[in-house]
Scaffold this motif. Structure first.
Motif, PDB file in Angstrom:
ATOM      1  N   GLU A 219       0.832  -1.207   0.000  1.00 41.02           N
ATOM      2  CA  GLU A 219       0.000   0.000   0.000  1.00 41.02           C
ATOM      3  C   GLU A 219       0.866   1.256   0.000  1.00 41.02           C
ATOM      4  N   GLU A 220       2.012   1.211   0.705  1.00 42.35           N
ATOM      5  CA  GLU A 220       2.952   2.332   0.633  1.00 42.35           C
ATOM      6  C   GLU A 220       3.538   2.436  -0.772  1.00 42.35           C
ATOM      7  N   GLN A 222       2.197   1.505  -3.528  1.00 46.93           N
ATOM      8  CA  GLN A 222       1.164   1.980  -4.447  1.00 46.93           C
ATOM      9  C   GLN A 222       1.113   3.508  -4.463  1.00 46.93           C
ATOM     10  N   GLN A 223       1.208   4.122  -3.298  1.00 47.94           N
ATOM     11  CA  GLN A 223       1.192   5.579  -3.228  1.00 47.94           C
ATOM     12  C   GLN A 223       2.428   6.184  -3.901  1.00 47.94           C
ATOM     13  N   SER A 227       2.787   8.537  -7.546  1.00 52.33           N
ATOM     14  CA  SER A 227       3.506   9.805  -7.664  1.00 52.33           C
ATOM     15  C   SER A 227       4.457   9.812  -8.858  1.00 52.33           C
ATOM     16  N   ILE A 285       5.567  11.398   0.926  1.00 55.09           N
ATOM     17  CA  ILE A 285       4.686  10.259   1.174  1.00 55.09           C
ATOM     18  C   ILE A 285       5.270   9.422   2.308  1.00 55.09           C
TER      19      ILE A 285
END
Length: 317
Positions: A219-220, A222-223, A227, A285
């Protein structure tokens, strides 16, 4: 086809044997003297899925020794060593040589563009696995596949055909960067967590919180990918992870990072979880899980190198 494999470790040796068996002229390139010496003296021993060992004869040279010209160079050097490898083998790269990078991690294409024209670059990902048991011996299990793309738009069909003659299940993809990030997601879960949990892939899957930890990483990621304009399919990665956990696929395999740690080598963590953490910091992020995993792997590298050094000292006494 005349093929060189730069980075003739566990996976390079497996691909090399398969390509040679299919009739291609294969040369291995590696920098580990003990591994090269063992293959020169006794051949390359391959044990597949507990079958009777087979021995293969094929040339393996250092980057400084290899000469001639090649139609294809498959790059399986660890990402941190890729720039050095390409520098060392520059004399065997002509303007007609195609280079296929299958190394794990992110940033390989950028390194390659410093050495060759984009027209020569093929970038790919592979799910084939292999374990280097000792110098000159690998153990293999399951099967795999290769997805690749010609970065500069060159004709990659002859390479795909050569790979498939060897049973490597290769196919072209129009968006290799998405595939590379997908594979990086798989590696960012299985590689460091196998090290930290001292487990093979199937054993990792028996942990009750295995997929929870995977999601923390992905999930990290993916962020961070968003970007950079990369769409990371977390559910797709989880599905592939679930498949790889099965012993008939790759469940009995210890990932390459685990093998590197056992051999006292630096890992490619900075080009997986560390890459996500670094880009995340640049983009504002939060990536606490990937940052922690990266720090733990670096700590493990230091601990294992000290252990190996002490063992060597005791051996020499």
């Amino acid at each position: 086809m005349k093929i060189a494999i730069a980075g003739f470790g566990a996976l390079g040796a497996r691909l090399g044997v398969m390509l040679q068996t299919a009739g291609h002229e294969v040369t291995g390139i590696d920098g580990w003297p003990a591994h090269i010496a063992a293959i020169k003296t006794n051949g390359l021993t391959v044990v597949h899925d507990q079958e009777t060992p087979k021995v293969y004869q094929l040339p393996v040279l250092t980057p400084q020794e290899v000469t001639g010209a090649f139609d294809l160079i498959i790059l399986l050097t660890k990402t941190p060593q890729l720039d050095r490898m390409l520098t060392d083998i520059a004399p065997i790269i002509t303007d007609k040589t195609q280079l296929l990078v299958l190394s794990n991690g992110l940033g390989n294409i950028e390194v390659m563009t410093k050495h060759v024209a984009k027209q020569q670059i093929l970038a790919g990902v592979t799910l084939w696995t292999s374990t280097l048991v000792k110098p000159g011996e690998i153990h293999t299990t399951g099967s795999g596949s290769i997805k690749l793309q010609a970065i500069g738009g060159a004709d990659a069909q002859p390479v795909v055909a050569a790979l498939n003659e060897a049973g490597l299940n290769a196919e072209l993809t129009p968006d290799v960067l998405t595939a590379i990030w997908h594979k990086a997601g798989i590696n960012a879960v299985l590689n460091p967590l196998s090290v930290l949990l001292d487990a093979n892939i199937a054993e990792f899957g028996t942990a009750g919180n295995a997929m929870d930890m995977a999601l923390n990483i992905l999930e990290e990621m993916q962020q961070v990918g968003a970007s950079q304009g990369i769409k990371v399919d977390v559910s797709g990665i989880i599905a592939d992870l679930s498949r790889l956990l099965k012993p008939e696929n790759a469940g009995n395999h210890y990932p390459s990072m685990y093998q590197d740690i056992q051999n006292g080598k630096r890992t490619e963590i900075d080009f997986l979880n560390g890459y996500f953490a670094r880009i995340g910091q640049q983009e504002g992020i939060a990536t606490p899980f990937n940052a922690l995993v990266t720090r733990l792997i670096h700590a493990k590298e230091d601990i294992e190198r000290v252990k190996l050094a002490k063992q060597q000292e005791n051996f020499e006494i």
